[in-house]
Design a protein around this motif. Structure first.
Motif, mmCIF file in Angstrom:
data_model
loop_
_atom_site.group_PDB
_atom_site.id
_atom_site.type_symbol
_atom_site.label_atom_id
_atom_site.label_comp_id
_atom_site.label_asym_id
_atom_site.label_seq_id
_atom_site.Cartn_x
_atom_site.Cartn_y
_atom_site.Cartn_z
ATOM 1 N N VAL A 57 56.454 31.950 105.614
ATOM 2 C CA VAL A 57 56.931 32.865 106.674
ATOM 3 C C VAL A 57 57.408 34.182 106.056
ATOM 4 O O VAL A 57 56.978 35.270 106.461
ATOM 5 N N PHE A 58 58.274 34.071 105.029
ATOM 6 C CA PHE A 58 58.860 35.299 104.482
ATOM 7 C C PHE A 58 57.903 36.011 103.521
ATOM 8 O O PHE A 58 57.878 37.235 103.479
ATOM 9 N N GLY A 59 57.107 35.233 102.778
ATOM 10 C CA GLY A 59 56.122 35.845 101.872
ATOM 11 C C GLY A 59 55.059 36.587 102.655
ATOM 12 O O GLY A 59 54.742 37.747 102.371
ATOM 13 N N LEU A 60 54.520 35.929 103.677
ATOM 14 C CA LEU A 60 53.454 36.568 104.457
ATOM 15 C C LEU A 60 54.014 37.726 105.291
ATOM 16 O O LEU A 60 53.361 38.757 105.439
ATOM 17 N N LEU A 69 48.821 35.346 98.597
ATOM 18 C CA LEU A 69 49.420 36.255 99.581
ATOM 19 C C LEU A 69 50.942 36.131 99.580
ATOM 20 O O LEU A 69 51.668 37.119 99.684
ATOM 21 N N THR A 70 51.431 34.880 99.431
ATOM 22 C CA THR A 70 52.876 34.660 99.430
ATOM 23 C C THR A 70 53.522 35.319 98.214
ATOM 24 O O THR A 70 54.571 35.948 98.319
ATOM 25 N N ALA A 113 42.102 27.390 100.424
ATOM 26 C CA ALA A 113 43.049 27.956 101.398
ATOM 27 C C ALA A 113 44.454 27.989 100.800
ATOM 28 O O ALA A 113 45.207 28.960 100.980
ATOM 29 N N GLU A 114 44.800 26.927 100.071
ATOM 30 C CA GLU A 114 46.128 26.844 99.444
ATOM 31 C C GLU A 114 46.306 27.975 98.418
ATOM 32 O O GLU A 114 47.345 28.628 98.353
ATOM 33 N N VAL A 162 47.572 32.097 91.011
ATOM 34 C CA VAL A 162 48.587 32.615 91.943
ATOM 35 C C VAL A 162 49.452 33.659 91.243
ATOM 36 O O VAL A 162 49.701 34.749 91.764
ATOM 37 N N VAL A 163 49.884 33.320 90.028
ATOM 38 C CA VAL A 163 50.769 34.225 89.287
ATOM 39 C C VAL A 163 50.051 35.532 88.942
ATOM 40 O O VAL A 163 50.568 36.627 89.207
ATOM 41 N N VAL A 164 48.849 35.416 88.385
ATOM 42 C CA VAL A 164 48.169 36.629 87.912
ATOM 43 C C VAL A 164 47.714 37.494 89.099
ATOM 44 O O VAL A 164 48.058 38.677 89.183
#
Lengths: 142, 412
Positions: free
Chosen positions: B140-143, B12-13, B5-6, B225-227
């Motif tokens: 909040v802002f990423g999603l 997504l963020t 989930a993380e 996350v980065v890729v």
């Protein structure tokens, strides 16, 4: 030793700042050419086309009338910036100066059209974009 | 929260936080002026930001060293101080442009005066950063920024020539009609690369890794996350280039206002598309304003050796807290003068390119150093890509200012 180094660095910084300030003054006083006029005319042409598009979208109910009015207000401010940019140009060539005056007048007309667009039911102004396009093409290439 | 989930939220963020006002302006402008010809620069920049954020995140996870501490250690105090001044100037200008963008969006929604809305935007951002914990700011802002997917959907409805779009990913000499256009194309290329590889993103990402308490166990999470997150984020950039090409280009409109960008989704989906686009832009601009203000404060605190971090109570990191508050206030004052936020973006993007080599060089040096990173040091691929991008951004940095002057700030 450190004090001498500090003086040398301060002198270097002063010289670089002086050279930059001098370059800015020279650039500011240099007479504007067709490219400077073209930049403003191209921006105005884009803004006129945007007004036309905005009014089309409003007629198609794709944007709310409130959004269209407020967006027209923001566009009007952008046109005012271009208009003062045109007014500030210092031009020596008579033919180019005539084109600058014409562009300035058309910027005024566009601002009027944008003010009208902030009232409900204002007529659209697609002709302005075409006229500005014609003016942009009439500008000599440097 | 479990690892999967993380990871999902992290992706997504990263995707939602990819676009900000500079990228919006330059991607739409690049498409409007040059069609798909500069699309390969988007891909080049995306891989570049992946490479350096992965390195910075890995260093943060393994050594818990943020970027500016590395800059000071590796470049020496004098060069680090110069980098600090330039980097924080970029952060300040970018923050100013984002706050201006938020106020312009609020003006479209409310019709209230611009300057009053600037004050409102400042108050909103201060309260958000003060109250929200770090991970909630990110989420909040990423999603919220994910709402920008409406731009991808708008491209789909326009049904562009997919062959032409795919061909844009192949590097080539641009087809232009004059030397003036060639210079403008080069300027847009440099600005596009810079807007994707903005240095504050690396500072914020590495400091965020430390704030989130990353350790060596998080290296794989960092990489994924980065890729994946940035690749999906780049999809938004590609969509914006496509909208510039397919929607704004044929109409002769060069988008210079946030509301103009929202016209393309409005045209495709009506008022619902307009509202989603404006909300997405609001989250994207607000998120970027917060990232830039926090980055500036991180940089200053890391350079000076002050306690820092959103996780700390404001009193425990008083100078850090005061720094981000001061950056927000100074940024608001810049746009309060009446300067066009998009013009501010243009200056910040060009200054960013100049800062890039000074930022990325120390990251590469530490990430490849086996004595520092042990088994987590760069492999051959990371080293090759790292050196390639360092050369590329150095060339871009050298060309940036002359191109800016020759093209009258990219206006022609």
């Amino acid at each position: 030793m450190r004090r001498r180094q500090a003086w040398r660095q301060a002198l270097g910084l002063l010289l670089v700042s002086g050279a930059l300030a001098g370059a800015c003054i020279v650039a500011e006083r240099r007479p504007a050419g067709p490219e400077e006029v073209r930049i403003h005319v191209a921006a105005l042409r884009s803004q006129a086309a945007e007004l036309d598009n905005l009014q089309t979208l409003e007629r198609q109910h794709c944007v709310t009338p409130a959004f269209a009015r407020r967006h027209a207000r923001q566009l009007e401010q952008a046109v005012a910036r271009e208009r003062s940019g045109l007014a500030a140009l210092h031009i020596e060539q008579p033919r180019l100066e005539a084109l600058r005056v014409q562009a300035h007048r058309m910027a005024g007309e566009l601002a009027t059209a944008l003010r009208a667009a902030q009232q409900r039911g204002a007529p659209s102004a697609p002709a302005l974009a075409r006229e500005l396009q014609g003016l942009e093409e009439a500008l000599p290439t440097s | 929260m479990n690892k999967a989930a993380e990871l999902f939220l992290g992706i997504l963020t990263a995707m939602g936080g990819f676009v900000e006002i500079g990228e919006l302006t330059f991607t739409l402008g690049a498409g409007m002026h040059f069609g798909y010809q500069l699309l390969w620069i988007t891909a080049l920049g995306t891989v570049g930001i992946m490479v350096y954020c992965e390195m910075a995140g890995r260093v943060a996870a393994v050594r818990r060293r943020p970027v500016f501490t590395l800059i000071r250690e590796r470049n020496g105090v004098a060069t680090a101080l110069l980098t600090l001044v330039a980097a924080n100037l970029v952060s300040l200008l970018t923050c100013a442009a984002e706050i201006g963008g938020v106020a312009l969006l609020w003006q479209l929604a409310s019709g209230w005066p611009y300057r009053a809305l600037l004050v409102g935007a400042l108050a909103f951002l201060l309260v958000a950063v003060w109250l929200l914990p770090f991970e909630w700011i990110e989420r909040v802002f990423g999603l919220g920024g994910l709402l920008l997917i409406v731009f991808v959907a708008a491209v789909w409805t326009l049904q562009p020539d997919w062959g032409d779009l795919a061909a844009g990913f192949v590097p080539r000499m641009p087809e232009v009609s004059s030397q003036r256009e060639l210079l403008l194309c080069a300027y847009f290329g440099v600005a596009l690369l810079s807007s994707i590889m903005l240095p504050y993103e690396t500072y914020f990402y590495a400091a965020g890794g430390i704030e989130d308490g990353w350790s060596s166990d998080d290296i794989v999470t960092n990489r994924v996350v980065v890729v994946v997150g940035f690749a999906l984020g780049a999809l938004l950039s590609v969509a914006l280039v496509a909208l510039g090409t397919e929607y704004f280009g044929p109409r002769g409109i060069e988008p210079q206002l946030p509301g103009t960008a929202a016209l393309a989704p409005a045209s495709a989906f009506g008022t619902l598309g307009l509202v989603i686009a404006m909300l997405g832009l609001f989250f994207a601009f607000s998120g970027a304003a917060i990232e830039t203000a926090l980055s500036g404060a991180y940089n200053l605190a890391q350079f000076a050796g002050w306690p820092w971090g959103k996780a700390k109570r404001p009193r425990a990191a008083a100078r850090f807290t005061l720094s981000w508050i001061a950056i927000f206030c100074a940024a608001m004052l810049i746009v309060m003068t009446g300067i066009d936020p998009v013009q501010v973006v243009e200056y910040s993007i060009i200054l960013s390119v100049v800062v890039l080599p000074f930022t990325y060089f120390p990251v590469l040096m530490v990430a490849r150093d086996k004595r520092v990173m042990g088994q987590h040091a760069n492999g051959m691929l990371a080293n090759t890509l790292g050196w390639f991008y360092l050369v590329a951004i150095t060339l871009a940095a050298l060309a940036a200012v002359p191109l800016f002057l020759l093209t009258h700030g990219g206006r022609g």
